[in-house]
Design a protein around this motif. Structure first.
Motif, PDB file in Angstrom:
ATOM      1  N   ARG A  58       6.584 148.332  15.804  1.00 32.30           N
ATOM      2  CA  ARG A  58       6.824 149.114  17.093  1.00 32.30           C
ATOM      3  C   ARG A  58       5.976 148.372  18.288  1.00 32.30           C
ATOM      4  O   ARG A  58       6.427 148.715  19.266  1.00 32.30           O
ATOM      5  CB  ARG A  58       5.657 150.264  16.621  1.00 32.30           C
ATOM      6  CG  ARG A  58       6.290 151.299  15.567  1.00 32.30           C
ATOM      7  CD  ARG A  58       5.705 152.518  15.607  1.00 32.30           C
ATOM      8  NE  ARG A  58       6.221 153.600  14.744  1.00 32.30           N
ATOM      9  CZ  ARG A  58       6.965 154.677  15.081  1.00 32.30           C
ATOM     10  NH1 ARG A  58       6.996 154.691  16.550  1.00 32.30           N
ATOM     11  NH2 ARG A  58       7.546 155.606  14.628  1.00 32.30           N
ATOM     12  N   PHE A  91      15.505 162.802  26.253  1.00 34.06           N
ATOM     13  CA  PHE A  91      14.886 161.690  25.826  1.00 34.06           C
ATOM     14  C   PHE A  91      15.069 160.689  27.098  1.00 34.06           C
ATOM     15  O   PHE A  91      16.188 160.699  27.766  1.00 34.06           O
ATOM     16  CB  PHE A  91      15.645 160.904  24.786  1.00 34.06           C
ATOM     17  CG  PHE A  91      15.156 161.456  23.341  1.00 34.06           C
ATOM     18  CD1 PHE A  91      14.194 162.728  23.373  1.00 34.06           C
ATOM     19  CD2 PHE A  91      15.853 161.125  22.411  1.00 34.06           C
ATOM     20  CE1 PHE A  91      14.081 163.445  21.918  1.00 34.06           C
ATOM     21  CE2 PHE A  91      15.730 161.649  21.022  1.00 34.06           C
ATOM     22  CZ  PHE A  91      14.745 162.887  20.974  1.00 34.06           C
ATOM     23  N   ARG A 144      22.677 151.189  23.453  1.00 32.02           N
ATOM     24  CA  ARG A 144      22.112 151.852  22.161  1.00 32.02           C
ATOM     25  C   ARG A 144      22.927 151.385  21.045  1.00 32.02           C
ATOM     26  O   ARG A 144      22.470 151.220  19.911  1.00 32.02           O
ATOM     27  CB  ARG A 144      22.064 153.409  22.476  1.00 32.02           C
ATOM     28  CG  ARG A 144      21.696 154.096  21.451  1.00 32.02           C
ATOM     29  CD  ARG A 144      21.758 155.703  21.594  1.00 32.02           C
ATOM     30  NE  ARG A 144      23.116 155.841  21.560  1.00 32.02           N
ATOM     31  CZ  ARG A 144      23.424 157.364  21.949  1.00 32.02           C
ATOM     32  NH1 ARG A 144      22.606 158.298  21.670  1.00 32.02           N
ATOM     33  NH2 ARG A 144      24.756 157.714  21.968  1.00 32.02           N
ATOM     34  N   ILE A 189      14.364 153.639  13.391  1.00 30.35           N
ATOM     35  CA  ILE A 189      14.838 154.018  12.246  1.00 30.35           C
ATOM     36  C   ILE A 189      15.587 152.925  11.432  1.00 30.35           C
ATOM     37  O   ILE A 189      15.102 153.081   9.889  1.00 30.35           O
ATOM     38  CB  ILE A 189      16.200 154.842  12.572  1.00 30.35           C
ATOM     39  CG1 ILE A 189      15.510 156.187  13.106  1.00 30.35           C
ATOM     40  CG2 ILE A 189      16.884 155.520  11.229  1.00 30.35           C
ATOM     41  CD1 ILE A 189      16.824 157.157  13.531  1.00 30.35           C
ATOM     42  N   ARG A 200      13.871 155.342  25.193  1.00 32.09           N
ATOM     43  CA  ARG A 200      13.535 156.301  23.786  1.00 32.09           C
ATOM     44  C   ARG A 200      14.799 156.235  23.057  1.00 32.09           C
ATOM     45  O   ARG A 200      15.016 156.028  21.786  1.00 32.09           O
ATOM     46  CB  ARG A 200      13.057 157.655  24.115  1.00 32.09           C
ATOM     47  CG  ARG A 200      12.755 158.421  22.670  1.00 32.09           C
ATOM     48  CD  ARG A 200      11.948 159.736  22.886  1.00 32.09           C
ATOM     49  NE  ARG A 200      11.907 160.400  21.572  1.00 32.09           N
ATOM     50  CZ  ARG A 200      11.371 161.829  21.506  1.00 32.09           C
ATOM     51  NH1 ARG A 200      10.813 162.166  22.482  1.00 32.09           N
ATOM     52  NH2 ARG A 200      11.252 162.352  20.232  1.00 32.09           N
ATOM     53  N   SER A 201      15.925 156.648  23.811  1.00 25.69           N
ATOM     54  CA  SER A 201      17.293 156.697  23.121  1.00 25.69           C
ATOM     55  C   SER A 201      17.718 155.434  22.427  1.00 25.69           C
ATOM     56  O   SER A 201      18.314 155.358  21.410  1.00 25.69           O
ATOM     57  CB  SER A 201      18.201 157.141  24.186  1.00 25.69           C
ATOM     58  OG  SER A 201      18.203 158.640  24.467  1.00 25.69           O
ATOM     59  N   GLU A 244      15.516 154.376  19.535  1.00 26.40           N
ATOM     60  CA  GLU A 244      15.457 155.161  18.426  1.00 26.40           C
ATOM     61  C   GLU A 244      16.232 154.544  17.185  1.00 26.40           C
ATOM     62  O   GLU A 244      15.483 154.330  16.022  1.00 26.40           O
ATOM     63  CB  GLU A 244      16.314 156.396  18.593  1.00 26.40           C
ATOM     64  CG  GLU A 244      16.160 157.539  17.623  1.00 26.40           C
ATOM     65  CD  GLU A 244      16.705 158.675  17.981  1.00 26.40           C
ATOM     66  OE1 GLU A 244      16.327 160.014  17.273  1.00 26.40           O
ATOM     67  OE2 GLU A 244      17.572 158.998  18.646  1.00 26.40           O
TER      68      GLU A 244
END
Length: 430
Positions: free
Chosen positions: A266, A248, A306, A260, A252-253, A256
């Motif tokens: 989006r 990824f 993240r 979720i 993207r990490s 995520e």
């Protein structure tokens, strides 16, 4: 050899697999493997990075003894200048692939050149001036996290000629963490501190006791409670490279958990990722890169971004700086301190470094053998014998503080009873 490197009950550990040992214990196994054949020359590439101060002292003394008894040459690679002062005869300081300064240890420390000075300045100093932690004021009478008599045991059955073993990783641990508070959890490798951190985020199922976070019991069979927990609690792992998916991009990490947990639409995710990267000192252009394209410090910043993505109330930071050099350690620690102030996050900071614990924590919990030995806001006058041993083993980069290393300590002398309040906000094992 296992006994030499500080593995307790080594006979029972012969049948253990790597994943059944803590990070520090695995490092000790690797050191035992390297020393088993009594080599003429040993290249030790940051061998004590993942070790606590007491085991670090044992390993350094062992290496120093082998140098003399076996006539062994030692090339010791490290970013820890306190260790350099303890073990080295000569020092080479490297920067950008070149040796920028070299000489005897005494000469280097007595008259360091500009780059070496900057490295020394980045080393946190464990002295009386830093014993006092920053003040903390409760904003709620109800704690955010309540850990009540939590126990966890790991077992391994007997197999062929290897004996089975059982480890009590947590033994009826109790702790309350308030909203906006940072609790530093300190202890040797194998003390249970990482197990407790993983139990809080339900990466490890506990055997008994209760953990309540923001009124949600992590042992609840209700899936909605667990979903709420996942949103409110995040973890920063010790090794950012293994915790980030190499397939990824970092964008993207980070995106995520946002997708979720449905924190935004989006169409807004890209802007949210950009804001998170900026908050940890990175830029938006880095979102398309992959983990291998970053340095260790940058990867840890991505891991922090993240962890912040789902807007958690509570973060477990599991030794987030132990694999980094001193200058990057200082940057990451400063980043976490600023983020907790700006975002008012509640943090459990797991570390084996007392300097870091004192700098970042409002309170410090000292763990050993699955119990909390001491819980305090200051460490300048430790009541518990084990806490004293940790302070005594702490290395200093100052020439006048080069101390005699002690390999073994009397484990029976450490108190293991329940916590008793010695004075206001000062608890120690009886």
């Amino acid at each position: 050899m296992l006994n030499y490197v500080g593995i307790r009950e080594p006979e029972t550990r012969l049948g253990a697999y790597p994943h059944q040992l803590s990070g520090g214990q695995r490092q000790r196994i690797m050191i035992a493997m390297a020393l088993a054949n009594r080599p003429d020359v040993l290249i030790a590439d940051e061998p004590t990075t993942a070790l606590d101060v007491t085991i670090q002292a044992q390993i350094l003394e062992l290496l120093a003894e082998l140098k003399v008894s076996e006539g062994m040459g030692l090339l010791f690679i490290t970013h820890d200048l306190a260790i350099v002062r303890r073990i080295a005869d000569r020092v080479c300081v490297m920067k950008d692939g070149e040796i920028v300064e070299t000489g005897s240890t005494a000469a280097i420390f007595a008259n360091p050149q500009p780059y070496t000075k900057s490295l020394l300045a980045a080393v946190p100093r464990l002295d009386v001036k830093t014993f006092k932690n920053e003040s903390f004021t409760k904003t709620s009478t109800i704690p955010l996290v309540t850990i009540n008599r939590v126990s966890k045991t790991f077992t391994n059955n007997k197999y062929l000629f290897f004996d089975g073993w059982k480890t009590n990783a947590l033994n009826e641990v109790s702790l309350e963490i308030n909203y906006g508070e940072t609790v530093a959890l300190v202890g040797e490798s194998g003390s249970g501190k990482s197990t407790l951190g993983r139990a809080i985020v339900k990466l490890v199922n506990i055997d008994s006791g209760n953990i309540v976070i923001d009124s949600s019991n992590i042992n609840s069979p209700n899936s909605n409670d667990l979903r709420k927990l996942r949103s409110n609690v995040q973890i920063i792992f010790q090794d950012p490279y293994s915790s980030l998916d190499p397939r990824f991009s970092v964008g993207r990490s980070i995106a995520e958990p946002i997708l979720i947990q449905k924190k935004c639409s989006r169409s807004e995710v890209k802007d949210r990722v950009s804001i998170l990267l900026k908050s940890v000192g990175l830029n938006n252009e880095m979102a398309s890169r992959y983990p291998h394209e970053f340095s260790g410090g940058q990867r840890q910043r991505v891991a922090i971004a993240r962890a912040l993505a789902s807007e958690p109330k509570f973060i477990v930071a599991d030794e987030p700086t132990s694999a980094l050099d001193v200058t990057i350690q200082a940057q990451i620690l400063e980043l976490l301190i600023n983020l907790k102030k700006e975002l008012h996050k509640t943090i459990v900071f797991i570390t084996h470094d007392l300097d870091e614990a004192i700098r970042i924590g409002h309170r410090i919990a000292i763990m050993k053998d699955g119990i909390i030995e001491q819980l305090d806001t200051v460490l300048g006058n430790p009541h518990n014998a084990y806490t004293k041993s940790l302070l005594d083993a702490a290395p200093y980069p100052d020439p006048e503080k080069r101390k005699k290393l002690k390999r073994k300590s009397d484990l029976k002398s450490f108190n293991t009873g329940p916590l008793i309040e010695i004075s206001h906000n000062h608890w120690a094992a009886s």
